[in-house]
Write a protein that holds these residues in place. Sequence first.
Motif, PDB file in Angstrom:
ATOM      1  N   ILE A   1       0.854  -1.185   0.000  1.00 31.78           N
ATOM      2  CA  ILE A   1       0.000   0.000   0.000  1.00 31.78           C
ATOM      3  C   ILE A   1       0.886   1.229   0.000  1.00 31.78           C
ATOM      4  O   ILE A   1       1.739   1.409   0.873  1.00 31.78           O
ATOM      5  N   GLU A   2       0.684   2.069  -0.995  1.00 36.29           N
ATOM      6  CA  GLU A   2       1.481   3.279  -1.156  1.00 36.29           C
ATOM      7  C   GLU A   2       0.650   4.494  -0.740  1.00 36.29           C
ATOM      8  O   GLU A   2      -0.532   4.601  -1.086  1.00 36.29           O
ATOM      9  N   VAL A   3       1.277   5.396  -0.007  1.00 36.56           N
ATOM     10  CA  VAL A   3       0.631   6.634   0.435  1.00 36.56           C
ATOM     11  C   VAL A   3       1.107   7.755  -0.481  1.00 36.56           C
ATOM     12  O   VAL A   3       2.304   8.045  -0.547  1.00 36.56           O
ATOM     13  N   VAL A   4       0.181   8.356  -1.195  1.00 37.97           N
ATOM     14  CA  VAL A   4       0.516   9.369  -2.198  1.00 37.97           C
ATOM     15  C   VAL A   4      -0.372  10.592  -2.000  1.00 37.97           C
ATOM     16  O   VAL A   4      -1.418  10.509  -1.350  1.00 37.97           O
ATOM     17  N   PRO A   5       0.002  11.737  -2.568  1.00 35.86           N
ATOM     18  CA  PRO A   5      -0.862  12.912  -2.453  1.00 35.86           C
ATOM     19  C   PRO A   5      -2.225  12.665  -3.088  1.00 35.86           C
ATOM     20  O   PRO A   5      -2.326  12.087  -4.166  1.00 35.86           O
ATOM     21  N   SER A   6      -3.257  13.109  -2.404  1.00 38.64           N
ATOM     22  CA  SER A   6      -4.611  12.997  -2.937  1.00 38.64           C
ATOM     23  C   SER A   6      -4.884  14.167  -3.875  1.00 38.64           C
ATOM     24  O   SER A   6      -4.504  15.304  -3.592  1.00 38.64           O
ATOM     25  N   GLY A   7      -5.534  13.885  -4.979  1.00 38.19           N
ATOM     26  CA  GLY A   7      -5.903  14.966  -5.887  1.00 38.19           C
ATOM     27  C   GLY A   7      -5.436  14.729  -7.306  1.00 38.19           C
ATOM     28  O   GLY A   7      -4.534  13.936  -7.571  1.00 38.19           O
ATOM     29  N   LYS A   8      -6.057  15.450  -8.228  1.00 36.99           N
ATOM     30  CA  LYS A   8      -5.788  15.284  -9.647  1.00 36.99           C
ATOM     31  C   LYS A   8      -4.686  16.219 -10.122  1.00 36.99           C
ATOM     32  O   LYS A   8      -4.421  17.260  -9.520  1.00 36.99           O
ATOM     33  N   ALA A   9      -4.048  15.835 -11.217  1.00 37.57           N
ATOM     34  CA  ALA A   9      -3.113  16.715 -11.899  1.00 37.57           C
ATOM     35  C   ALA A   9      -3.870  17.941 -12.391  1.00 37.57           C
ATOM     36  O   ALA A   9      -5.005  17.833 -12.859  1.00 37.57           O
ATOM     37  N   ARG A  10      -3.240  19.100 -12.296  1.00 39.65           N
ATOM     38  CA  ARG A  10      -3.927  20.345 -12.653  1.00 39.65           C
ATOM     39  C   ARG A  10      -3.061  21.207 -13.568  1.00 39.65           C
ATOM     40  O   ARG A  10      -1.827  21.226 -13.447  1.00 39.65           O
ATOM     41  N   GLU A  11      -3.725  21.924 -14.474  1.00 40.68           N
ATOM     42  CA  GLU A  11      -3.033  22.965 -15.219  1.00 40.68           C
ATOM     43  C   GLU A  11      -2.669  24.084 -14.245  1.00 40.68           C
ATOM     44  O   GLU A  11      -3.427  24.393 -13.327  1.00 40.68           O
ATOM     45  N   ALA A  12      -1.512  24.697 -14.449  1.00 47.02           N
ATOM     46  CA  ALA A  12      -1.032  25.720 -13.524  1.00 47.02           C
ATOM     47  C   ALA A  12      -0.652  26.989 -14.278  1.00 47.02           C
ATOM     48  O   ALA A  12      -0.214  26.948 -15.430  1.00 47.02           O
ATOM     49  N   GLY A  13      -0.814  28.118 -13.602  1.00 49.13           N
ATOM     50  CA  GLY A  13      -0.512  29.417 -14.187  1.00 49.13           C
ATOM     51  C   GLY A  13      -1.726  30.011 -14.882  1.00 49.13           C
ATOM     52  O   GLY A  13      -2.607  29.292 -15.348  1.00 49.13           O
ATOM     53  N   PHE A  14      -1.775  31.344 -14.910  1.00 48.79           N
ATOM     54  CA  PHE A  14      -2.873  32.008 -15.608  1.00 48.79           C
ATOM     55  C   PHE A  14      -2.944  31.582 -17.066  1.00 48.79           C
ATOM     56  O   PHE A  14      -4.017  31.497 -17.661  1.00 48.79           O
TER      57      PHE A  14
END
Length: 466
Positions: A239-252
């Motif tokens: 079992i791996e513990v990883v950041p929760s959440g989706k990849a996101r576009e960044a910057g204006f």
Amino acid sequence: MEKKNVWTAYNKKERKEADALGKAYCKFLDNGKTERECVDQIVNRIEKEGYLELEELIKENREVQAGDKVYSVCMNKSIVLFQIGKRSMTEGINILGAHIDSPRLDVKQNPLYEDGGIAYLDTHYYGGVKKYQWVTLPLALHGVIVKKDGTTIEVNIGEDEDDPVFFVSDLLIHLAGEQLEKKASKVIEGEALDIVVGNMPYTDKDSENEEKEAVKKNVLQILKDMYDIEEEDFLSAEIEVVPSGKAREAGFDRSLILAYGHDDRVCAFTSLDAMLEVENPERTTCCILVDKEEIGSVGATGMQSRFFANTIAELLNLASEYNELNLRRCLANSFMLSSDVSAAFDPSYAASFDKKNAAFLGQGMVFNKFTGSRGKSGSNDANAEYIAQIRKIMDEDNVIFQTAELGKVDVGGGGTIAYILALYGMNVIDCGVAVLNMHAPWEAISKADLLETKRGYKVFLEKIGL
């Protein structure tokens, strides 16, 4: 030498192409936060493209020939793909090699305990991490639990909006005077990276006695209800513990992608994409995506295992070309890009970089003649003749690239799988995508670099060695 920002060279069509590729890559990351999840995605995709499993071909004793597409999986954590070329494999093959493991926390084999009315899972960090970056973040659990009867239970908790998430606690600022006096490497100790998984006690209406470790018992009851597992089943779990959440576009301008796992799934994704776009190659093309690079490429699923050489031996046998000498010739005559990320220049920490030999976001795919540390220790150092060939084919196809080193000479360094393949005598060079925040829970890359790297990989597969 002047470096070019890729975006200034792109027309409207190319900008749309970079944007579309970025969105597809984000989906790959969201569905592949572990090595197993990456391999599952890849197999599903390549089978639709006509790839056949090597093990089935061996059973059928089916001869392979030019145009055939073959793959093999190692323990559900590493995978290698081939498209058989027109030339004999003894003349060498063109290889893209990346890794699909990323820094994270791993749940220990005897992990669940209760302290102070809080239930925890004990963890062991994996790979090179700044431990203080992993506290107070929403975290998710991904992996498998294998019961004694062989039943495999997949775990994925913390990604859906309705899922609970988990976290590592940190000391409040009001009491942190002594903590803040420590070195950054000691602010958070490895044994303090245990994740909070519950606070509600188990209650038995039929019993008047207060349960001992009632919070832990409640967690176990939930796991029993959800997965039909017992505490001992953690012994055979990954079992791996990883950041929760989706990849996101960044910057204006949405030019960047912020996500977990760019190192090195960005090179795995672009390598795979390039591999699938190549048709009817002269030389056999290969894409190998492996596990365990972050801890030294060890174990059966790491690049140091015999999996890769054994697979090529089997393929040569199905092509009626196998003997020990032909295997060695195939490997020695091959060309490889060790597809791994580079450290992007960060103006906030400019003192750690040699600016004229640093990789920059948005300036194309990155070639590293050598990695290693300080006196090039542990490095593969590509020869000038090979680099000249690469320059030629990249320039002919207008692929925008840059060259770099990993920081100032005496500051630090790092390694890749390049030196392992170089042991066979083949030409190898490191190359990939520039990453900001490398090895942090959330890393950043440029969409333009993503597209240029994919283009460069495709050109390499089609043209190197011809």
